[in-house]
Design an enzyme around this catalytic site. Structure first.
Site, mmCIF file in Angstrom:
data_model
loop_
_atom_site.group_PDB
_atom_site.id
_atom_site.type_symbol
_atom_site.label_atom_id
_atom_site.label_comp_id
_atom_site.label_asym_id
_atom_site.label_seq_id
_atom_site.Cartn_x
_atom_site.Cartn_y
_atom_site.Cartn_z
ATOM 1 N N SER A 87 0.832 -1.199 0.000
ATOM 2 C CA SER A 87 0.000 0.000 0.000
ATOM 3 C C SER A 87 0.870 1.254 0.000
ATOM 4 C CB SER A 87 -0.967 -0.049 1.176
ATOM 5 O OG SER A 87 -1.987 0.908 1.048
ATOM 6 N N GLU A 136 -9.332 -4.431 -6.282
ATOM 7 C CA GLU A 136 -9.040 -3.316 -5.390
ATOM 8 C C GLU A 136 -9.083 -1.968 -6.092
ATOM 9 O OE1 GLU A 136 -4.871 -2.694 -4.101
ATOM 10 O OE2 GLU A 136 -4.621 -4.814 -4.579
ATOM 11 N N HIS A 182 -7.326 -5.415 -1.549
ATOM 12 C CA HIS A 182 -6.106 -4.684 -1.220
ATOM 13 C C HIS A 182 -5.251 -5.435 -0.199
ATOM 14 C CE1 HIS A 182 -3.671 -1.100 -1.013
ATOM 15 N NE2 HIS A 182 -3.878 -0.948 0.273
#
Length: 296
Positions: A144, A238, A268
């Site tokens: 991320s 995602e 995600h």
């Protein structure tokens, strides 16, 4: 086709998202993320370190190659997350890569906005070099925000003339802080992990009224020339899917060897659910094999 366990994982995530009219404070978000941290396997040696004035931790499985290092940057939108929240997942990655992992607690916004995280990440990498680790035996990885940070770190190191690591593996990287990708909207209903409002809030805190398209903040807009090989893993469901596909395309156009690994139906950073989700462990094994192949 995704495994049956995926629905269970999605239900767990949706049940944990804050409910109510008022949005949680950053302190509440941090506490909530710490609360669900998974315990690391008992055979993994975890030892505190200080890497270039940055709080860090060695996470070492018993079969690790003493010369191979996975330098890891945790996710959390640059405002939350820690070594503790990601220790178990990093341990799985280190085991798959046959590597010693060094995870760092880079400084977080809003207390420490951009470029604090990049400064800490580059300092930790240079510390590894000072300790005698060879660039060709080091791989960068992150998920991320940490995946975006891995790319930004490569660019910053290259621009400074520092020898680059063998490869990098950004997992579901956040490369476009302004959130211009179409998947931010088209996948909004299928990804319970992150919402557009999260991106906008965290990006504003980390960027603090600066240029959100700065290449070291949003590496999608950076220069990829001369970067090492990249494995970019991303879930097909995602909202940050386009952050990966567009970054991969820019890197390829710059001559970088890129493997874009899109996992159908995955949300995600599905790797964090490896204990429950077969695809999570499978992706980690693929990540590990990639690191081994590029750090022989």
């Amino acid at each position: 086709m995704a495994s049956e366990q995926l629905k269970k994982v999605i239900d767990i995530v949706r049940a944990q998202r804050p409910s109510g009219a008022s949005e949680p404070t950053i302190e509440q978000l941090r506490a909530g993320m710490e609360k669900v941290a998974e315990r690391v396997a008992s055979d993994v040696d975890c030892r505190s370190a200080v890497a270039g004035n940055v709080k860090a931790e060695w996470i070492v499985p018993p079969e690790a190659d003493g010369e191979r290092v996975l330098l890891y940057f945790h996710g959390g939108g640059y405002v939350m997350g820690s070594i503790n929240t990601h220790r178990a997942m990093v341990a799985r990655m280190a085991r798959a890569a046959g590597a010693r992992a060094l995870a760092i607690d880079y400084r977080l916004a809003p207390e420490h906005p951009f470029p604090a995280a990049v400064q800490d990440a580059t300092a930790a990498y240079r510390w590894l070099l000072d300790q005698g680790y060879k660039p060709g035996k080091i791989a960068l990885a992150g998920d991320s925000a940490g995946g975006g940070l891995a790319l930004a770190t490569l660019m910053a190191l290259r621009d400074a003339g520092t020898a680059l690591p063998a490869c990098a593996v950004p997992v579901s990287p956040w490369t476009d802080v302004p959130g211009t990708g179409a998947s931010v909207r088209t996948n909004a209903a299928s990804d319970p992990m992150v919402q557009e409002t999260d991106l906008l809030r965290y990006g504003a805190l980390y960027g603090r009224n600066g240029d959100l398209r700065h290449p070291l903040l949003s590496p999608l807009y950076g220069d990829y020339r001369e970067l090492p090989p990249l494995l970019i893993q991303v879930g097909g469901a995602e909202i940050l899917l386009d952050d990966s596909t567009r970054a991969a395309e820019r890197a390829r156009r710059a001559g970088v060897n890129v493997d874009l690994d899109v996992w159908d139906g995955m949300v995600h950073v599905w790797h964090v659910f490896a204990k429950l989700l077969p695809e999570g462990q499978q992706a980690i094994e693929k990540l590990g094999s990639y690191v081994i192949a590029h750090t022989r």
